[in-house]
Design a protein around this motif. Structure first.
Motif, short mmCIF file in Angstrom:
data_model
loop_
_atom_site.label_atom_id
_atom_site.label_comp_id
_atom_site.label_asym_id
_atom_site.label_seq_id
_atom_site.Cartn_x
_atom_site.Cartn_y
_atom_site.Cartn_z
N ARG A 98 -6.14 4.19 -11.85
CA ARG A 98 -7.13 3.12 -11.88
C ARG A 98 -8.42 3.53 -11.19
O ARG A 98 -9.52 3.27 -11.70
N PHE A 99 -8.30 4.16 -10.03
CA PHE A 99 -9.52 4.59 -9.35
C PHE A 99 -10.16 5.79 -10.04
O PHE A 99 -11.38 5.97 -9.96
N PHE A 136 -9.17 1.31 -0.10
CA PHE A 136 -9.00 -0.08 -0.50
C PHE A 136 -7.89 -0.75 0.30
O PHE A 136 -8.05 -1.87 0.80
N ALA A 137 -6.76 -0.08 0.44
CA ALA A 137 -5.62 -0.67 1.16
C ALA A 137 -5.92 -0.81 2.65
O ALA A 137 -5.63 -1.85 3.26
N ALA A 177 0.82 -1.21 0.00
CA ALA A 177 0.00 0.00 0.00
C ALA A 177 0.85 1.26 0.00
O ALA A 177 0.59 2.21 -0.75
N GLY A 226 -9.58 6.54 -3.03
CA GLY A 226 -10.00 5.15 -3.29
C GLY A 226 -8.93 4.14 -2.96
O GLY A 226 -9.20 3.11 -2.33
N ARG A 227 -7.70 4.42 -3.37
CA ARG A 227 -6.62 3.48 -3.10
C ARG A 227 -6.35 3.38 -1.60
O ARG A 227 -6.08 2.28 -1.08
N SER A 279 -4.59 8.07 -8.17
CA SER A 279 -4.57 6.73 -8.74
C SER A 279 -5.30 6.73 -10.08
O SER A 279 -6.51 6.97 -10.14
#
Length: 725
Positions: A378-379, A651-652, A219, A647-648, A376
Motif C-alpha cells: 500500500r505504501f 504511520f503506526a 502494527a 511508511g507503515r 508494504s
C-alpha cells in the motif's frame, strides 16, 4: 531500507556454508547486535542488575522530586525573594498564607481558637520561619470577617512546596462551625498545580494504555512482537526514575521531569522497537540468514537510524538548557535521561531478545498477517502515486501546513493564571477569599526591598504609581541589616497584563539598588526570559538538527529540506494551539475556559519536544531512502522504497503517539490539555502531511541533487552508510 522482497522462505538458524560465506561483514552496530544476540544471558543479567539497582530508588520519585523551580535565575524578583528570606523572617514570595474566613468577626473567641490552632500547625513545621498573626488594617479585612496568617519561608522554594503539601490538609481540617481555613500563596499554588496535573496525566495514561496496546498489536501483527516496546519502556522508565531520584540529591529536579520522561519513554520505546522488529522480521525472510546475521543486518540499517534519531532527540532537548530556569532544565534533563536509557535498551537488550526469539518473534500472529512481511504494497503504491503527481500532492500538503501555521503570527503567551486550578483547590479558594476581602490585586502583593538609605525615596515612588492601590508601612530588617521592605498591593488581578506595565514603571523610577519582587513578578520575569530566549533556543535546535542530518545523510540539500519540513509541522501545531487555547475554538467541546493566551513555557519547551519527534520520523524516512539510493543510485527507488519500507512504521508509530497525546486533551486542568493538543496535532500533521507526503515529494523534485555532496564536505564528515553489505 531493504532489498526487493523474495518469496517467503523458512528461516534457518544454521545457514549453509556457502550462504554464510556470502554474509557481508557487519559494521560496529551489527557486531554489537550479534554479540548481544549470542550473549543473551549476559545481556539480560546486566540489564536486570541496572534496573534492580536503580529501581530500588524509583518508588521515592514522587516524594523526592521538587515542585517549584519556575523562576528566572538571576532576575530581580528572585534577588528580592532571597533578600526577604534572609532578612525579613521568610516574608517572601514562597511564604504560606493561611486565610481564615468566618460568618462572624475574626476577633470572636471561637474564631481566635481556630487561628491559634492554624498558627500552631504552621509553627510546628521546621520549614516555617516567623509566624505573623493577622494585623488590623493590613491582614484583617475591613468587615473583620477575613484574616490572613503569614507563615514565613525557612527553606528552599522546593521545600516550601512540600511544606504546602503537608500543611494544606491539616489546615483545611480546621474548618467548621462557620469558619473556613485555606492555605494559599505561590507555594500552595504550585503544590495544587503539580497535584492536579500529575493526577490528570496519570488518568490520561491509564486511558491511553488500551488504545496503545490495540495499535501495537495491529502494527506488529503478533502478540509477542507487540510486547517488546513494553519491555524497552519499562526498563527505560524504571532506570530513569531511579536516576532522577539520585540526581535530586545533587540539585532540585522538577516533578514534571518524571511526567514527561514517562511520556517520551513510551513514545520512543514504541518507535524504536517497531522500527527494529519490522526490519528484523524482513531480514529473516527469504535470505537464508541465521538469526544472528538477521540481527546484524537489522542493527546496521534500522539500528543506525535509531541511534541517529536518538541523538537528534537529545540535541533538540539539550537546547532547552539555555533557558536559565531550574524547572525547564530539569524537565529537559529528565526526558534526555529517559531517552538515553530507552536508546541503550534498544541497541543492546532488544537485539539480545530478538536473537533469543528468532522465528518465535512471529508467534501468536493475527490471522491476516503475512509473517515476516517488511515491504508494504500500500505504501509502495502511494509512493508511485506521489512520483507521478508530485506537484499536486506536494502543493496540497504545503498549502494546508501554511494555512494552519498562519495564526502563529497573533499568538500571545503568558504564565498561567489561578484559573488553571480546579475551583476546589486550596490555593484557588484562598486566593478568591483574599480578593473578595482585600481587593483584586491583594493575592499578587509586590515586595519591594531597598537599602534603608533609599527607603524614603522608594516609598515615594511606589505611592505615586497609579497602578498601586495600597502601600503597607515600611518594615526595617529585624536582623539589623541595611534593608527595608515595602509591600504594595496592585490595583489589578495578578494575571492582568496591566501589572507588567506597573512593574516596568516602578523599576524605571525606583532608586538604584531597589528590587521589585513577589510571586506575580517572578512569573513576569520568567515570561520575559522565555520570550527573550525563544529565538535562541529555536535557532540552536534547528542548527543542531540540520548538522546531525548532514552527518547522517552526507547530503546538504535533503538535510536542509528535512529540517525545514519539520519546522512546518511545528508551526502548524502552534497555529492550531492559538485557535483553540487563545481564541477558544472548541473550548466547550474540550471543557475549558480560554485564558486568551497560550501558557508561557509552550513556545520553548513544546517546540523542542515537537521538533525532536518530527526529526525522529525524518531520520527513519531519509535513512531508508539513503539506503535504497546507496544500493542502486535510482532516485525513484530511493523515494518509493523508503515509503514502502518505513511508511507503515511511521504511520503506526504516529498513531500510537497521537492516541497517547490526545488522551491528555481529556484531562481536567488546562496545561495537560495544551500539551495533548499541541503535541498530538504536531505528530498527526507531521506524519500525514510532512513525512508521508511533502518530504517524499521533495525527494522526487530534487532527484539526484538531493543526495549530492561536494568532495570537500565528504572529506570532512565521517563516512556513514545505511546499506548492509
Amino acid at each position: 531500507m531493504s532489498v526487493a522482497p523474495h518469496p517467503p522462505t523458512a528461516p534457518t538458524d544454521a545457514p549453509p556454508k556457502t550462504a554464510a560465506a556470502r554474509q557481508p561483514r557487519p559494521g560496529p552496530l551489527g557486531r554489537l547486535g550479534m554479540w548481544s544476540a549470542r550473549h543473551f544471558r549476559t545481556m539480560l543479567i546486566a540489564w536486570l542488575v541496572v534496573v534492580a539497582a536503580l529501581g530500588a530508588f524509583a518508588p521515592q520519585v514522587m516524594h523526592a522530586l521538587s515542585g517549584a523551580g519556575w523562576q528566572a535565575d538571576g532576575s530581580d524578583s528572585v534577588k528580592a525573594r532571597q533578600v526577604a528570606e534572609q532578612h525579613f523572617g521568610g516574608n517572601a514570595s514562597t511564604a504560606l498564607q493561611i486565610v481564615v474566613t468566618a460568618d462572624r468577626p475574626v476577633t470572636d473567641a471561637p474564631v481566635q481558637q481556630v487561628i491559634g490552632k492554624a498558627e500552631g500547625l504552621a509553627q510546628a513545621d521546621p520549614r516555617i520561619a516567623q509566624i505573623v498573626p493577622p494585623q488590623p488594617g493590613a491582614t484583617i479585612s475591613k468587615d473583620a470577617r477575613t484574616a490572613v496568617i503569614l507563615a514565613g519561608a525557612k527553606a528552599s522554594p522546593d521545600a516550601m512546596v512540600r511544606a504546602a503539601d503537608d500543611l494544606k490538609g491539616p489546615l483545611a481540617a480546621l474548618s467548621g462551625n462557620g469558619v473556613t481555613v485555606h492555605a494559599t500563596g505561590a507555594s500552595v499554588l504550585w503544590s495544587d498545580f503539580n497535584t492536579a496535573n500529575h493526577d490528570a496525566m496519570m488518568h490520561s495514561e491509564i486511558l491511553s494504555w488500551p488504545v496503545t496496546l490495540a495499535i501495537l498489536v495491529l502494527a506488529f501483527g503478533t502478540l509477542v512482537a507487540a510486547g517488546l516496546p513494553l519491555l524497552l519502556t519499562m526498563a527505560g522508565l524504571i532506570a530513569s526514575a531511579g536516576s532522577l531520584v539520585l540526581l535530586s540529591h545533587l540539585f532540585p529536579v522538577s516533578i514534571w521531569a518524571m511526567n514527561f520522561a514517562m511520556m517520551f519513554a513510551l513514545a520512543l520505546g514504541i518507535d524504536y522497537a517497531l522500527f527494529l522488529v519490522v526490519r528484523f522480521r524482513g531480514a529473516r525472510m527469504g535470505h537464508h540468514r541465521s538469526t544472528a546475521h538477521a540481527v546484524a543486518e537489522t542493527m546496521d540499517t534500522a539500528g543506525k537510524a535509531v541511534l541517529l534519531s536518538g541523538a537528534t532527540v537529545l540535541v533538540s532537548l539539550s537546547a532547552v538548557m539555555l533557558v536559565p530556569s531550574p524547572a525547564f532544565r530539569s524537565m529537559a534533563g529528565g526526558i534526555m535521561l529517559a531517552v538515553l536509557f530507552v536508546l541503550a535498551a534498544t541497541l543492546t537488550l532488544l537485539p539480545a531478545v530478538l536473537g533469543k526469539l528468532g522465528h518465535r518473534i512471529d508467534a501468536v500472529a493475527l490471522p491476516w498477517v503475512r509473517t515476516g512481511e517488511h515491504r508494504s504494497p500500500r505504501f509502495a503504491a502511494w509512493g508511485e502515486r506521489l512520483w507521478r503527481r508530485p506537484v499536486a500532492y506536494g502543493a496540497t500538503a504545503l498549502v494546508a501546513l501554511l494555512a494552519l501555521a498562519a495564526p502563529v503570527i497573533g499568538l500571545r503567551t503568558a504564565m498561567p493564571s489561578i484559573d488553571v486550578l480546579p475551583r476546589s483547590a486550596d490555593a484557588r479558594a484562598g486566593y478568591t477569599a483574599v480578593q473578595h476581602a482585600f481587593g483584586p490585586g491583594a493575592p499578587g502583593t509586590l515586595q519591594i526591598v531597598a537599602p534603608t538609605a533609599q527607603a524614603a525615596d522608594t516609598e515615594r515612588v511606589v505611592k505615586a504609581e497609579s497602578g498601586i492601590a495600597a502601600v503597607m508601612p515600611a518594615q526595617r530588617a529585624a536582623d539589623g541589616s541595611s534593608w527595608t521592605l515595602l509591600q504594595a498591593v496592585p490595583a489589578v488581578d495578578p494575571s492582568a497584563k496591566e501589572l507588567g506595565a506597573t512593574v516596568n514603571h516602578l523599576r524605571a523610577d525606583l532608586p538604584a539598588g531597589a528590587l521589585v519582587g513577589g510571586a506575580a513578578v517572578e512569573n513576569l520575569d520568567l515570561q520575559h526570559t522565555l520570550t527573550q530566549k525563544a529565538p535562541l533556543v529555536i535557532g540552536v535546535v534547528l542548527a543542531l538538527g540540520f548538522l546531525l542530518l548532514l552527518v547522517a545523510l552526507q547530503a546538504p540539500l535533503i538535510s536542509a529540506l528535512g529540517t525545514l519540513a519539520s519546522l512546518l509541522s511545528t508551526g502548524a501545531a502552534f497555529g492550531v494551539a492559538r485557535l483553540v487555547f487563545q481564541d477558544g475554538h472548541g473550548a466547550g467541546l474540550l471543557g475549558f475556559t480560554p485564558q486568551g493566551f497560550l501558557d508561557g513555557w509552550a513556545p520553548v519547551f513544546f517546540f523542542a519536544m515537537i521538533f525532536a519527534i518530527a526529526m525522529d520520523y525524518t531520520v527513519f524516512l531519509l535513512a531508508s531512502a539513503k539506503e535504497h539510493f546507496e544500493r542502486g543510485g535510482d532516485p525513484k527507488q530511493a523515494m518509493v522504497g523508503a515509503l514502502a519500507h518505513s511508511g507503515r512504521v511511521i504511520f503506526a508509530a504516529a498513531a500510537v503517539m497521537v492516541a497517547v497525546f490526545f488522551t491528555f486533551a481529556l484531562s481536567g486542568p488546562l496545561p495537560p490539555k495544551e500539551m495533548g493538543i499541541v503535541l498530538g496535532v504536531a505528530v498527526l500533521l507531521d506524519a500525514a502531511l510532512v513525512r508521508l507526503a511533502l518530504l517524499p515529494v521533495l525527494l522526487r523534485l530534487t532527484g539526484r541533487a538531493a543526495w549530492y555532496s561536494p568532495a570537500w564536505l565528504r572529506r570532512m564528515l565521517p563516512k556513514i552508510t545505511f546499506s548492509h553489505g
